[in-house]
Design an enzyme around this catalytic site. Structure first.
Site, PDB file in Angstrom:
ATOM      1  N   PHE A 195       0.815  -1.225   0.000  1.00 56.15           N
ATOM      2  CA  PHE A 195       0.000   0.000   0.000  1.00 56.15           C
ATOM      3  C   PHE A 195       0.842   1.265   0.000  1.00 56.15           C
ATOM      4  O   PHE A 195       0.404   2.288  -0.519  1.00 56.15           O
ATOM      5  CB  PHE A 195      -0.868   0.062   1.270  1.00 56.15           C
ATOM      6  CG  PHE A 195      -1.913  -0.997   1.360  1.00 56.15           C
ATOM      7  CD1 PHE A 195      -3.095  -0.899   0.660  1.00 56.15           C
ATOM      8  CD2 PHE A 195      -1.714  -2.110   2.160  1.00 56.15           C
ATOM      9  CE1 PHE A 195      -4.058  -1.877   0.739  1.00 56.15           C
ATOM     10  CE2 PHE A 195      -2.675  -3.099   2.249  1.00 56.15           C
ATOM     11  CZ  PHE A 195      -3.840  -2.980   1.540  1.00 56.15           C
ATOM     12  N   TYR A 226       0.822  11.118 -10.359  1.00 57.46           N
ATOM     13  CA  TYR A 226       0.374  10.072  -9.433  1.00 57.46           C
ATOM     14  C   TYR A 226      -0.029   8.816 -10.216  1.00 57.46           C
ATOM     15  O   TYR A 226       0.470   7.712  -9.972  1.00 57.46           O
ATOM     16  CB  TYR A 226      -0.798  10.589  -8.580  1.00 57.46           C
ATOM     17  CG  TYR A 226      -1.505   9.503  -7.829  1.00 57.46           C
ATOM     18  CD1 TYR A 226      -0.853   8.777  -6.836  1.00 57.46           C
ATOM     19  CD2 TYR A 226      -2.838   9.175  -8.111  1.00 57.46           C
ATOM     20  CE1 TYR A 226      -1.499   7.759  -6.147  1.00 57.46           C
ATOM     21  CE2 TYR A 226      -3.492   8.170  -7.428  1.00 57.46           C
ATOM     22  CZ  TYR A 226      -2.817   7.465  -6.452  1.00 57.46           C
ATOM     23  OH  TYR A 226      -3.458   6.449  -5.785  1.00 57.46           O
TER      24      TYR A 226
END
Ligand code: UDP
Length: 333
Positions: free
Chosen positions: A82, A150
Site C-alpha cells: 500500500f 500520481y
C-alpha cells in the site's frame, strides 16, 4: 500464512490488516513510515491480534538496506503493498516525490521479493492510470493514459510487476485498481485520516462538524450532469475484502491479473455534498473554486471481472451509509 503489509498503518492498509486479524492462521508484519496521518491505527490494530501474530516496524521503503534486512530476517508468503503518496494535485507540483516513492521504492520492494523468493504480490493501484477515458464505465482493457504523475507513477509500477512476472514464471501478482475509497469500518474502530487532508468525503465531514468553515467544490463546468466531477465511491471495508479475495486467488494458484474495484456507478461532488448535508443535518457553506489540476471529469468502474473471477461481493454499496460511517468516525475518534 505470514504476510508483509507495507503502509499497513494507513487508511486502506489498516482496514485490510483488521480483516486479516479474523483469520487466526495469519501472521502480519506491518511496515509504515507513519507519515500519513495523526491517528494511531497501530494501537487499534494490536488489539485485534494475539501477541505473536502482529508485528509493527516503523520503516520507510526508501531505506533499502533496512528493507533488505527485513527480508533477510523473515520468511513472508505474500506481500500487500500500500505504501505510497496519493495526492493527485501534489503529484502535479512535485512529480519527483511521486516517482521516487511510488515507482522506485516499489521497484526495490519487488526486487526484494524476487531475491527472497516471495511469489505473491498484491498491489494497490488506482483508477488514475486510466486518465481521461472516453469509455464509461471503465473496464480493465480500457487504454491506460494517466493525466497526472500520481497515476503515471502507479502505472509504471504495474509495468514493473508485469515484466517481473513475464521473466519469472513463479512470481504472481494481483493489481487492484481502486476507484474512490471512502467511509470508516463498520465497528467504527478505524477510519480515514490524512495529513494534510485532501479527499472529498473527509473534508466535507470536517465542514459538517465545524472543523473547517466551508467546502470548496473544484469545478462546476465539467461535462457531467450537474457540472461537478463524478466518482465511484467504494466503502473501505468492501475494498479491504477485495484484498482478502486477492490473497485467496493467488493462494489457489491463479494467474497474475489486473482488477478494477468500484461499484459501477458514480456520484457527483454536488451529490456527495448534499448527502452529507442530509445525514449530518448541517447546512455548511459550499464555494465553487477553479478546477483542480489533473482531475478527470468522470471515473466509474466496471467491476464485472473481480466479481466473476474472485467472487468479490461488496456489501456496503450505499452512499448514505458510506457518508454516515465517515461522519460517525470523525465525531467519535
Ligand atoms: N474535490 C472537491 N473539493 C475538495 C476535494 C476534492 O471538489 O475539497 C473533488 C475533486 O476535484 C474530485 C473529487 O472531489 O473531483 C474526488 O477527489 P478526491 O481528492 O477525494 O479523490 P481523487 O478522485 O482525486 O482520487
Amino acid at each position: 500464512m505470514n504476510i508483509l503489509i507495507t503502509g499497513g498503518a494507513g487508511y486502506i492498509g489498516s482496514h485490510v490488516v483488521r480483516l486479516l486479524s479474523f483469520d487466526k492462521s495469519v501472521k502480519v508484519t506491518v511496515i509504515d513510515n507513519l507519515c500519513g496521518g495523526d491517528f494511531d491505527s497501530v494501537s487499534v490494530l494490536r488489539e485485534f491480534f494475539s501477541e505473536n501474530s502482529f508485528t509493527f516496524i516503523k520503516l520507510d521503503l526508501s531505506e533499502f538496506s533496512k528493507v533488505q534486512e527485513l527480508f533477510e530476517a523473515h520468511t513472508f508468503d505474500a506481500v500487500i503493498h500500500f505504501a505510497a503518496h496519493l495526492q493527485v494535485g501534489e503529484s502535479v507540483q512535485k512529480p519527483i516525490k511521486y516517482y521516487m516513492n511510488n515507482t522506485i521504492n516499489t521497484t526495490h520492494l519487488i526486487a526484494m521479493c524476487e531475491k527472497y523468493g516471495i511469489n505473491k504480490f498484491v498491489f494497490s493501484s488506482t483508477a488514475a492510470v486510466y486518465g481521461e477515458p472516453t469509455q464509461m464505465p471503465i473496464t480493465e482493457s480500457t487504454p491506460t493514459n494517466p493525466i497526472n504523475p500520481y497515476g503515471m507513477s502507479k502505472l509504471m509500477s504495474e509495468h514493473v510487476l508485469e515484466d517481473t512476472a513475464k521473466a519469472n514464471e513463479d512470481f504472481k501478482y494481483v493489481i487492484l485498481r481502486y476507484f474512490n475509497v471512502a467511509g470508516a469500518s463498520t465497528d467504527n474502530s478505524l477510519g480515514e485520516c490524512h495529513i494534510p487532508e485532501t479527499h472529498l468525503i473527509p473534508l466535507i465531514v470536517h465542514a459538517a462538524i465545524g472543523k473547517r468553515d466551508k467546502i470548496m467544490m473544484f469545478g462546476d463546468d465539467y461535462p457531467t450532469l450537474d457540472g461537478s466531477c463524478m466518482r465511484d465511491y467504494v466503502h473501505v471495508e468492501d475494498l479491504a475484502s477485495a484484498h482478502i479475495k486477492a490473497l485467496e486467488y493467488l493462494a489457489n494458484g491463479n494467474e497474475s491479473d489486473i482488477f478494477n474495484c468500484g461499484y459501477g456507478h458514480g456520484y457527483s461532488v454536488k451529490e456527495v455534498i448534499d448527502t452529507i448535508k442530509k445525514v449530518s443535518e448541517v447546512d455548511f457553506k459550499v464555494e465553487v473554486a477553479p478546477r483542480r489540476e489533473g482531475d478527470p471529469a468522470e471515473l466509474v468502474a466496471d467491476s464485472t471481472k473481480i466479481k466473476a473471477k474472485m467472487g468479490w461481493t461488496p456489501k456496503y454499496d450505499d452512499l448514505e451509509l458510506i457518508c454516515t460511517s465517515a461522519l460517525t468516525w470523525e465525531k467519535t475518534r
